[in-house]
Design an enzyme around this catalytic site. Sequence first.
Site, PDB file in Angstrom:
ATOM      1  N   ASN A  79     -11.591  91.011  34.622  1.00 54.50           N
ATOM      2  CA  ASN A  79     -12.280  92.301  34.693  1.00 54.50           C
ATOM      3  C   ASN A  79     -13.791  92.117  34.562  1.00 54.50           C
ATOM      4  O   ASN A  79     -14.270  91.224  33.862  1.00 54.50           O
ATOM      5  CB  ASN A  79     -11.732  93.298  33.669  1.00 54.50           C
ATOM      6  N   ILE A  80     -14.512  92.971  35.250  1.00 55.66           N
ATOM      7  CA  ILE A  80     -15.974  92.898  35.318  1.00 55.66           C
ATOM      8  C   ILE A  80     -16.523  94.295  35.042  1.00 55.66           C
ATOM      9  O   ILE A  80     -16.213  95.238  35.784  1.00 55.66           O
ATOM     10  CB  ILE A  80     -16.426  92.393  36.711  1.00 55.66           C
ATOM     11  N   GLU A  81     -17.284  94.403  33.962  1.00 64.07           N
ATOM     12  CA  GLU A  81     -17.782  95.720  33.554  1.00 64.07           C
ATOM     13  C   GLU A  81     -19.273  95.888  33.860  1.00 64.07           C
ATOM     14  O   GLU A  81     -20.003  94.907  34.007  1.00 64.07           O
ATOM     15  CB  GLU A  81     -17.502  95.927  32.062  1.00 64.07           C
ATOM     16  N   CYS A 141      -4.843 100.154  39.884  1.00 64.28           N
ATOM     17  CA  CYS A 141      -4.441  98.790  40.272  1.00 64.28           C
ATOM     18  C   CYS A 141      -3.008  98.764  40.790  1.00 64.28           C
ATOM     19  O   CYS A 141      -2.689  97.971  41.680  1.00 64.28           O
ATOM     20  CB  CYS A 141      -4.618  97.827  39.108  1.00 64.28           C
ATOM     21  N   GLU A 177      -7.029  92.671  38.077  1.00 66.40           N
ATOM     22  CA  GLU A 177      -6.137  92.677  39.241  1.00 66.40           C
ATOM     23  C   GLU A 177      -6.932  92.916  40.518  1.00 66.40           C
ATOM     24  O   GLU A 177      -6.657  92.330  41.566  1.00 66.40           O
ATOM     25  CB  GLU A 177      -5.067  93.768  39.093  1.00 66.40           C
ATOM     26  N   CYS A 234     -11.091  96.156  37.372  1.00 66.39           N
ATOM     27  CA  CYS A 234     -10.055  95.426  36.633  1.00 66.39           C
ATOM     28  C   CYS A 234      -9.844  94.005  37.162  1.00 66.39           C
ATOM     29  O   CYS A 234     -10.190  93.675  38.302  1.00 66.39           O
ATOM     30  CB  CYS A 234      -8.721  96.161  36.731  1.00 66.39           C
TER      31      CYS A 234
HETATM   32  N1  THU Z   1      -8.321  96.415  32.547  1.00 62.55           N
HETATM   33  C1  THU Z   1      -7.927  95.458  33.449  1.00 62.55           C
HETATM   34  O1  THU Z   1      -8.735  94.597  33.842  1.00 62.55           O
HETATM   35  N2  THU Z   1      -6.652  95.479  33.893  1.00 62.55           N
HETATM   36  C2  THU Z   1      -5.691  96.324  33.453  1.00 62.55           C
HETATM   37  O2  THU Z   1      -4.549  96.233  33.902  1.00 62.55           O
HETATM   38  C3  THU Z   1      -6.022  97.350  32.440  1.00 62.55           C
HETATM   39  C4  THU Z   1      -7.450  97.460  32.058  1.00 62.55           C
HETATM   40  C5  THU Z   1      -9.697  96.371  32.038  1.00 62.55           C
HETATM   41  C6  THU Z   1     -10.632  97.491  32.435  1.00 62.55           C
HETATM   42  C7  THU Z   1     -11.674  97.408  31.370  1.00 62.55           C
HETATM   43  O3  THU Z   1     -12.618  96.405  31.725  1.00 62.55           O
HETATM   44  C8  THU Z   1     -10.926  96.915  30.143  1.00 62.55           C
HETATM   45  O4  THU Z   1      -9.687  96.413  30.621  1.00 62.55           O
HETATM   46  C9  THU Z   1     -10.660  97.973  29.088  1.00 62.55           C
HETATM   47  O5  THU Z   1     -10.079  99.086  29.632  1.00 62.55           O
END
Ligand code: THU
Length: 134
Positions: free
Chosen positions: A45-47, A92, A58, A56
Amino acid sequence: MADDAVNALFDAARDAMAHAHVPYSRFPVGAAIRDGEGRVHTGANIEVVSFPEGWCAETTAIGHMVMAGGRHIEEVAVIAEKLAKCTPCGGCRQRLAEFGTAETKVHLCDETGVVETVRLSDMLPMGFDAELSK
Ligand code: THU
């Protein structure tokens, strides 16, 4: 051997999680997809400071698969550092369905390996399908 392949997918997801960019949630997630040719594509995941603009693990993995020419998801492993069983978010699930089938396997993992395996059709019942590509 099937189990070895699933374990390798788990290892790839766990390794991908180390690349998460999560300064806001501090919630690292990793994903690994096995495509129709047996190739593995990973993501984390990249914020972004404007929170809704992040994405996310995925989704990163799907992007890598598509750019490598893959168009089919056989199975996907997902792991989160701080959750025993991280299930893919709604968006996702729809993205996975774009490239998966009802039989696509979703492996939910913790730090030791696969905890539960779910069919994609069980994870996204009645998902949107406009049949635009049929
Ligand atoms: N997130 C994912 O990368 N995949 C998931 O299936 C659920 C949530 C990430 C999004 C965000 O960066 C962090 O988890 C917290 O919600």
